[in-house]
Design a protein around this motif. Sequence first.
Motif, short mmCIF file in Angstrom:
data_model
loop_
_atom_site.label_atom_id
_atom_site.label_comp_id
_atom_site.label_asym_id
_atom_site.label_seq_id
_atom_site.Cartn_x
_atom_site.Cartn_y
_atom_site.Cartn_z
N CYS A 24 0.86 -1.19 0.00
CA CYS A 24 0.00 0.00 0.00
C CYS A 24 0.90 1.25 0.00
O CYS A 24 1.80 1.35 0.83
CB CYS A 24 -0.87 -0.01 1.24
SG CYS A 24 -1.72 1.55 1.53
N CYS A 27 0.35 3.01 3.80
CA CYS A 27 0.77 2.40 5.06
C CYS A 27 1.88 1.37 4.87
O CYS A 27 2.42 0.84 5.85
CB CYS A 27 -0.42 1.75 5.77
SG CYS A 27 -1.05 0.29 4.92
N HIS A 45 -5.84 -4.56 0.76
CA HIS A 45 -4.97 -4.95 1.88
C HIS A 45 -5.20 -6.41 2.24
O HIS A 45 -6.35 -6.86 2.25
CB HIS A 45 -5.26 -4.08 3.12
CG HIS A 45 -4.81 -2.67 2.98
ND1 HIS A 45 -5.46 -1.76 2.20
CD2 HIS A 45 -3.75 -2.01 3.54
CE1 HIS A 45 -4.83 -0.60 2.28
NE2 HIS A 45 -3.79 -0.71 3.07
N CYS A 51 -4.65 1.23 8.34
CA CYS A 51 -4.34 2.09 7.20
C CYS A 51 -5.34 3.24 7.13
O CYS A 51 -6.54 3.03 7.17
CB CYS A 51 -4.38 1.30 5.92
SG CYS A 51 -4.07 2.33 4.47
#
Length: 364
Positions: A24, A27, A45, A51
């Motif tokens: 990501c 994050c 995710h 996040c």
Amino acid sequence: MLIAWRAGKLIDASGADREPDYQCPACHQRVVLHRGRVVPPYFAHQTLGDCAVATEGESLQHVLGKRQLATFFTAWGVPTLEKILPTIDQRADCWLDRGDRQPVALEFQCSPIGRDQVATRTTGYQGMAVFPCWILGERYQRQHLNWGLVDRFAWRMPGWGLCLLFWDVSQQRLRLDHHLQQTAVGKIVATTSWLTAVDDLRRPRQPAPQPPVDLTTYRRKLTLDLLRGNTGLRLIQEALYLLGKNLPGFPPVLSTTRGYLPIFGRGPILWRVVVGAWIFSRQTQWTVSALWQLACEGLALVGGHCAGGIRFSGRAALRLALNDLLADLVTAHYLHRTTTGWQVAVKPTWSQDGRKWLENNERK
Ligand SMILES: [Zn+2]
């Protein structure tokens, strides 16, 4: 999400291979490429951690719409999908870089979202001198125009008045509900235009004429609503009972057919009835500031919003409505102008019994 990080590069899901190590961009946790038969490729995710920008379970509409909007708005600036803005913990669905001009953050909103969240995101962008542009998905297009929509997402666009924007994924066109207003009886209306090119926004269209307000029908509806015990009218009726007045018996001078910006809750006529009743019962001399207080108090009683919405103010509309009311009362010789404000001349007459009024008018 459509964009992930891998080996020092941002990768678009549409051209991504099934590799094990996508991250990501916000994050840096692991994300997995999803490539189904219906939804075009996207990343999600692997585990939902903390996040700040994660929006999992993206709908087909949202995935398609973001790409379509990036294409549609290209004439306005260079688009970047899912631009991360770490300082405000935000990820714009699409970002338009416009050189020296103010950048635009497009937010394609398909899922439900609370007012606080919209306000936080909007002020976050504004604090960075970015123009937030909310564009609403199908769930919102199906709704009747209502305060919740106007409050959260409407803004004034030069030449178009107060506006709401919607994106139609299947037709790939923009629906613009412009010149939003509230009719005298309280209904929120707009003129709808369909735009197929972003430059159409530079050529504002006129508002369509609205059907005339039928005041006889409105008075009958008020009477019936009260007889049925409509709870929304209870506070207004109670305030009038204290003055010995009956809501449906309001004097014709307090009526109007004008429309205003949609901040009047249960409608401009009810606001005029309440404020009009107070003007003639509380005192005989009025200053500008005392009347403004009365206008705000009346707006609160009819469920209105003086502060306006997240992106627009309601004060100018309230001032306009107050000026209209005072002008009507002066024209009909119920009020006189004085050097310091207004003086009550004659009190307008209320009919006593709404039920009787209804019977008389139903017989005709
Ligand atoms: Zn993340």
